[in-house]
Design a protein around this motif. Structure first.
Motif, short mmCIF file in Angstrom:
data_model
loop_
_atom_site.label_atom_id
_atom_site.label_comp_id
_atom_site.label_asym_id
_atom_site.label_seq_id
_atom_site.Cartn_x
_atom_site.Cartn_y
_atom_site.Cartn_z
N ARG A 163 88.83 -78.07 -66.82
CA ARG A 163 89.09 -79.20 -65.94
C ARG A 163 90.60 -79.39 -65.79
O ARG A 163 91.30 -79.60 -66.76
CB ARG A 163 88.45 -80.45 -66.54
CG ARG A 163 88.43 -81.57 -65.57
CD ARG A 163 87.43 -82.63 -65.97
NE ARG A 163 87.87 -83.83 -65.31
CZ ARG A 163 88.11 -84.98 -65.91
NH1 ARG A 163 87.87 -85.12 -67.20
NH2 ARG A 163 88.55 -85.99 -65.22
N VAL A 164 91.08 -79.25 -64.57
CA VAL A 164 92.51 -79.31 -64.30
C VAL A 164 92.83 -80.58 -63.51
O VAL A 164 92.23 -80.83 -62.46
CB VAL A 164 92.97 -78.07 -63.48
CG1 VAL A 164 94.48 -78.12 -63.25
CG2 VAL A 164 92.58 -76.79 -64.20
N CYS A 165 93.75 -81.39 -64.03
CA CYS A 165 94.17 -82.60 -63.33
C CYS A 165 95.54 -82.36 -62.73
O CYS A 165 96.50 -82.07 -63.45
CB CYS A 165 94.23 -83.79 -64.29
SG CYS A 165 92.62 -84.18 -64.99
N ASN A 179 96.65 -74.16 -55.60
CA ASN A 179 95.93 -74.29 -56.86
C ASN A 179 94.50 -74.77 -56.66
O ASN A 179 93.58 -74.30 -57.32
CB ASN A 179 96.67 -75.24 -57.81
CG ASN A 179 97.50 -74.48 -58.82
OD1 ASN A 179 96.96 -73.75 -59.64
ND2 ASN A 179 98.81 -74.63 -58.75
N ILE A 180 94.31 -75.74 -55.75
CA ILE A 180 92.97 -76.28 -55.53
C ILE A 180 92.01 -75.17 -55.10
O ILE A 180 90.91 -75.03 -55.63
CB ILE A 180 93.01 -77.43 -54.50
CG1 ILE A 180 93.68 -78.66 -55.13
CG2 ILE A 180 91.60 -77.77 -54.00
CD1 ILE A 180 94.09 -79.72 -54.14
N TRP A 181 92.44 -74.35 -54.15
CA TRP A 181 91.54 -73.28 -53.67
C TRP A 181 91.30 -72.23 -54.75
O TRP A 181 90.16 -71.83 -55.00
CB TRP A 181 92.12 -72.59 -52.42
CG TRP A 181 92.42 -73.53 -51.30
CD1 TRP A 181 93.60 -73.66 -50.65
CD2 TRP A 181 91.53 -74.49 -50.71
NE1 TRP A 181 93.51 -74.64 -49.69
CE2 TRP A 181 92.26 -75.17 -49.70
CE3 TRP A 181 90.21 -74.86 -50.93
CZ2 TRP A 181 91.71 -76.18 -48.91
CZ3 TRP A 181 89.66 -75.87 -50.15
CH2 TRP A 181 90.40 -76.51 -49.17
N ASP A 191 90.75 -82.18 -60.52
CA ASP A 191 90.91 -83.61 -60.29
C ASP A 191 92.30 -83.85 -59.74
O ASP A 191 93.27 -83.25 -60.21
CB ASP A 191 90.75 -84.39 -61.61
CG ASP A 191 89.32 -84.35 -62.14
OD1 ASP A 191 88.62 -83.35 -61.85
OD2 ASP A 191 88.91 -85.28 -62.82
N ILE A 192 92.37 -84.73 -58.76
CA ILE A 192 93.64 -85.04 -58.12
C ILE A 192 94.00 -86.47 -58.49
O ILE A 192 93.17 -87.37 -58.38
CB ILE A 192 93.48 -84.94 -56.58
CG1 ILE A 192 93.23 -83.49 -56.17
CG2 ILE A 192 94.68 -85.52 -55.87
CD1 ILE A 192 94.35 -82.56 -56.47
N VAL A 193 95.24 -86.67 -58.96
CA VAL A 193 95.68 -88.00 -59.34
C VAL A 193 96.94 -88.32 -58.55
O VAL A 193 97.96 -87.64 -58.72
CB VAL A 193 96.00 -88.06 -60.85
CG1 VAL A 193 96.23 -89.50 -61.27
CG2 VAL A 193 94.90 -87.41 -61.69
N VAL A 208 87.51 -81.58 -54.65
CA VAL A 208 88.21 -82.24 -55.76
C VAL A 208 87.64 -83.64 -55.99
O VAL A 208 87.00 -84.22 -55.11
CB VAL A 208 89.72 -82.38 -55.47
CG1 VAL A 208 90.37 -81.03 -55.33
CG2 VAL A 208 89.95 -83.22 -54.22
N ARG A 209 87.91 -84.16 -57.19
CA ARG A 209 87.66 -85.57 -57.46
C ARG A 209 89.01 -86.29 -57.44
O ARG A 209 89.99 -85.77 -57.97
CB ARG A 209 87.00 -85.71 -58.84
CG ARG A 209 86.80 -87.15 -59.26
CD ARG A 209 85.64 -87.29 -60.22
NE ARG A 209 85.84 -86.48 -61.42
CZ ARG A 209 85.34 -86.82 -62.62
NH1 ARG A 209 84.63 -87.90 -62.76
NH2 ARG A 209 85.54 -86.04 -63.66
N VAL A 210 89.06 -87.47 -56.83
CA VAL A 210 90.33 -88.17 -56.67
C VAL A 210 90.40 -89.39 -57.58
O VAL A 210 89.44 -90.15 -57.68
CB VAL A 210 90.52 -88.61 -55.19
CG1 VAL A 210 91.83 -89.34 -55.02
CG2 VAL A 210 90.46 -87.40 -54.27
N TRP A 211 91.54 -89.54 -58.24
CA TRP A 211 91.80 -90.71 -59.08
C TRP A 211 93.03 -91.43 -58.54
O TRP A 211 93.97 -90.79 -58.08
CB TRP A 211 92.12 -90.29 -60.53
CG TRP A 211 91.04 -89.54 -61.22
CD1 TRP A 211 90.73 -88.23 -61.08
CD2 TRP A 211 90.12 -90.07 -62.19
NE1 TRP A 211 89.68 -87.90 -61.90
CE2 TRP A 211 89.28 -89.00 -62.60
CE3 TRP A 211 89.92 -91.34 -62.77
CZ2 TRP A 211 88.28 -89.16 -63.55
CZ3 TRP A 211 88.92 -91.49 -63.71
CH2 TRP A 211 88.10 -90.41 -64.09
#
Lengths: 317, 179
Positions: A163-165, A179-181, A191-193, A208-211
């Motif tokens: 899991r990469v944030c 990186n996302i692709w 995960d995107i913060v 992605v999941r967004v925080w």
């Protein structure tokens, strides 16, 4: 694979092949004679329209270690400052007889244009274009994670279950996009913060999941925390009130670093703004792989150059 | 059509004989380093080292792998080749290095291996051991230790299967379309 323009069109097998060859390149990195003869007689142009120290130096080191002839072309102090177009520059270089182009450009899509315009007929490697992609950075990031997780047994592995944030300015970040692709292709979850002002409108279409809170994201357990640089040169609007406030809400401060699990990997593509997006305590900690990223960058770029420049034309392995 | 040249026992006997010849030529096992050329050469090197250690008692023979991909002279004329790991466990300066490969054919792989070796160090002596020598040399290179000489036609294919990778030990020759 003829060009490396984006990680979006890199499939899993191609990506793992590049990472595996980079492992072999790394095995030559510690000996006295680091040079390999694989690209003897090939001329590679580093065509840099944007300032860059580490990426250009890293490519140059990779090219030289493979015995290629290196031609550096930077826009400053060149014919470009006299108004020459990309087309004319490309055709001029082509007429000199070159075998590959590494291009960095401020405009998204410039490498794609160069590869598909018909102006030149050599492999094109994207070394960062505008806010679009920076594929070799993503490859070296994935390589660094894989090596940290699997060590000597890295060959053939992907990043399933990791899991990469990614934290910071996603809107302007070509590093984040690449990186996302790539991470998704390799089976990692991303995960995107970021503050909402630094997210692109199209974020809903990304895997992605967004925080919107760094503390919540970190508490949920990231295996890798990748801090992005606040790019002062692209901060042309009021994306956040001021640097101190950004650091307090979105920076990997010493306090946040101390709350991390001791296994969490810290990464940053560099150059860092210490005290803004990352504290020195975090950057210089044993959990930080920031210098490994730099070393691995040379091996990954050697692998990309080797993969694109060897092999008979038209034959794909 | 495929004809078997060596069965499992034949492979073991050939490697045992090579091990004895290495000991005889080197007057013992001192200063020896075995470097296999990936992929099958590495497994053969490990087996030969194992036999040497059984014959010569308590000495440990360093074994490594020497990938020659980056040194090949055909990188631009064939499809892109995947490389393999180079791992040289000891300083080879002044040692007797025995290169180990499965099949000796044109000699071009060995030529590349000699170049690769030069970048690793300066051995006192370099020898070459191969399981099969099928002839058709294109360079002035010969093996010091040969498991089996196999006169072959250029159109034929010599296949080496090793239990570590392929599940069993068999050396066979397959006739090509134009052979």
């Amino acid at each position: 694979m003829r060009h490396l323009l984006s990680t979006h069109d890199l499939d899993r097998d191609n990506a793992i092949s590049i990472l595996d060859i980079a492992e072999d390149m790394a095995s030559f990195g510690h000996r006295d004679v680091k040079k390999l003869p694989a690209l003897r007689g090939k001329a590679v142009v580093n065509l840099f329209y944007e300032d860059s120290t580490r990426t250009r130096t890293s490519f140059e080191a990779a090219e030289k270690r493979l015995s290629a002839d290196v031609i550096n072309f930077s826009a400053k102090g060149s014919s470009v400052s006299k108004g020459e177009s990309l087309k004319d520059t490309a055709q001029t270089l082509d007429a000199m007889g070159i075998d590959a182009v590494v291009i960095r450009h401020g405009s998204s899509g410039a490498p794609h244009l160069l590869a598909h315009s018909g102006w030149i007929d050599v492999p094109v490697i994207n070394a960062g274009d505008g806010t679009h992609e920076h594929p070799t950075q993503a490859l070296l990031d994935a390589f660094t994670m894989r090596k940290k997780i699997y060590g000597e047994d890295s060959r053939g592995k992907d990043l399933s279950g990791v899991r990469v944030c990614i934290v910071g300015d996603i809107l302007h970040s070509r590093v984040a996009r690449s990186n996302i692709w790539l991470l998704s292709t390799l089976g990692a979850s991303v995960d995107i913060v970021a503050p909402i002002t630094l997210l692109p409108h199209s974020i809903g279409a990304w895997p992605v999941r967004v925080w919107h809170s760094l503390d919540d994201a970190l508490a949920s357990g990231c295996d890798v925390v990748m801090m992005l640089r606040i790019q002062a040169e692209r901060m042309t609007h009021a994306y956040f009130p001021n640097a101190r406030e950004y650091g307090r809400f979105w920076g990997l401060t010493a306090q946040r670093y101390r709350r991390l699990n001791s296994e969490t990997i810290i990464m940053h593509p560099g150059p860092m703004n210490r005290g803004l997006e990352i504290s020195s305590e975090a950057a210089d900690s044993p959990q930080s792989l920031i210098l490994e990223q730099v070393s691995n960058g040379v091996f990954v770029r050697m692998s990309v150059l080797y993969s694109l420049l060897t092999g008979a034309k038209g034959q794909l392995a | 059509m495929s004809a078997t040249l060596l069965q499992s026992d034949d492979v073991t006997r050939a490697l045992t004989r090579i091990a004895h010849e290495i000991l005889e030529g080197n007057k013992g096992s001192s200063n020896l380093v075995l470097l296999g050329i990936p992929t099958r050469g590495v497994h053969l090197a490990r087996r030969i080292a194992g036999i040497l250690e059984r014959i010569d008692g308590d000495t440990q023979i360093p074994v490594g792998s020497l990938d020659v991909t980056m040194y090949r002279d055909d990188l631009m004329s064939n499809p892109m080749r995947e490389s393999a790991l180079t791992q040289v466990p000891v300083d080879i300066d002044g040692k007797t290095v025995v290169l180990v490969d499965d099949v000796l054919y044109s000699g071009r792989t060995v030529r590349a291996a000699l170049d690769a070796l030069t970048d690793v160090g300066r051995p006192a002596i370099v020898r070459l051991a191969v399981l099969v020598d099928r002839g058709h040399r294109e360079l002035p290179i010969r093996a010091d230790y040969v498991g089996k000489n196999v006169p072959s036609a250029r159109g034929e294919r010599v296949n080496v299967r090793l239990s570590e990778i392929d599940g069993d030990d068999v050396v066979s020759v397959t006739s090509g379309g134009d052979a």
